[in-house]
Design a protein around this motif. Sequence first.
Motif, PDB file in Angstrom:
ATOM      1  N   MET A   1       3.476   0.259   2.155  1.00  0.00           N
ATOM      2  CA  MET A   1       2.174  -0.011   1.924  1.00  0.00           C
ATOM      3  C   MET A   1       1.837   1.558   1.554  1.00  0.00           C
ATOM      4  SD  MET A   1      -0.897   0.507   2.774  1.00  0.00           S
ATOM      5  CE  MET A   1      -2.113   0.870   3.289  1.00  0.00           C
ATOM      6  N   ILE A   2       3.420   2.389   2.229  1.00  0.00           N
ATOM      7  CA  ILE A   2       3.657   3.655   1.691  1.00  0.00           C
ATOM      8  C   ILE A   2       3.597   3.824   0.254  1.00  0.00           C
ATOM      9  CG2 ILE A   2       6.732   4.278   2.865  1.00  0.00           C
ATOM     10  CD1 ILE A   2       3.490   6.669   3.432  1.00  0.00           C
ATOM     11  N   GLU A   3       4.666   2.499  -0.179  1.00  0.00           N
ATOM     12  CA  GLU A   3       5.296   2.576  -1.052  1.00  0.00           C
ATOM     13  C   GLU A   3       3.439   2.782  -2.685  1.00  0.00           C
ATOM     14  OE1 GLU A   3       7.887   0.849  -3.160  1.00  0.00           O
ATOM     15  OE2 GLU A   3       9.912   0.574  -1.797  1.00  0.00           O
TER      16      GLU A   3
ATOM     17  N   TYR B   1       2.768   5.498  -4.910  1.00  0.00           N
ATOM     18  CA  TYR B   1       2.123   5.061  -6.800  1.00  0.00           C
ATOM     19  C   TYR B   1       1.125   5.440  -6.696  1.00  0.00           C
ATOM     20  CZ  TYR B   1       6.268   2.232  -7.717  1.00  0.00           C
ATOM     21  OH  TYR B   1       7.533   1.804  -7.386  1.00  0.00           O
ATOM     22  N   ILE B   2       0.285   5.558  -6.161  1.00  0.00           N
ATOM     23  CA  ILE B   2      -1.515   6.196  -6.562  1.00  0.00           C
ATOM     24  C   ILE B   2      -0.950   7.510  -6.213  1.00  0.00           C
ATOM     25  CG2 ILE B   2      -3.422   6.746  -5.126  1.00  0.00           C
ATOM     26  CD1 ILE B   2      -3.209   4.205  -3.818  1.00  0.00           C
ATOM     27  N   GLY B   3      -0.161   8.481  -5.898  1.00  0.00           N
ATOM     28  CA  GLY B   3      -0.289   9.791  -6.239  1.00  0.00           C
ATOM     29  C   GLY B   3      -0.109   9.908  -7.506  1.00  0.00           C
ATOM     30  N   MET B   4       1.332   9.014  -8.130  1.00  0.00           N
ATOM     31  CA  MET B   4       1.983   9.376  -9.537  1.00  0.00           C
ATOM     32  C   MET B   4       1.249   9.155 -10.252  1.00  0.00           C
ATOM     33  SD  MET B   4       4.802   6.691 -10.827  1.00  0.00           S
ATOM     34  CE  MET B   4       3.961   5.688 -10.521  1.00  0.00           C
TER      35      MET B   4
ATOM     36  N   VAL C   1       1.509  12.713   1.475  1.00  0.00           N
ATOM     37  CA  VAL C   1       1.352  12.195   2.642  1.00  0.00           C
ATOM     38  C   VAL C   1       2.423  10.385   2.711  1.00  0.00           C
ATOM     39  CG1 VAL C   1      -0.229   9.258   3.336  1.00  0.00           C
ATOM     40  CG2 VAL C   1      -1.438  11.483   2.965  1.00  0.00           C
ATOM     41  N   TYR C   2       2.435  10.116   1.511  1.00  0.00           N
ATOM     42  CA  TYR C   2       4.149   9.872   1.004  1.00  0.00           C
ATOM     43  C   TYR C   2       5.199  10.377   1.695  1.00  0.00           C
ATOM     44  CZ  TYR C   2       7.459   7.659  -1.863  1.00  0.00           C
ATOM     45  OH  TYR C   2       8.536   7.119  -2.414  1.00  0.00           O
ATOM     46  N   GLY C   3       5.323  11.385   1.305  1.00  0.00           N
ATOM     47  CA  GLY C   3       6.314  12.098   1.973  1.00  0.00           C
ATOM     48  C   GLY C   3       6.896  12.394   3.308  1.00  0.00           C
TER      49      GLY C   3
END
Length: 72
Positions: free
Chosen positions: A1-3, A7-10, A38-40
């Motif tokens: 889920m975190i990945e 990917y959305i951020g990217m 959020v990913y960080g």
Amino acid sequence: MIELIGYIGMGLTLISFTIDDMRRLRIVNLIGSLFWIVYGIGIGAGPTIGVNTIVVGIHTLWLYKNRKYGKV
């Protein structure tokens, strides 16, 4: 889920580089940076959190300043 969040951020960050309208570019990149934050947090990456927090601040300031003058 975190990945997926990463990917959305990217994706949003990459898409923002193709946008000609400065207001829209900043909004899309700002949202992408929020996903990066959020990913960080999810992976414990301080530099990712730090740089994207600064980017969000820069975009927010630009949007605020240019709103006053009718440029946005």
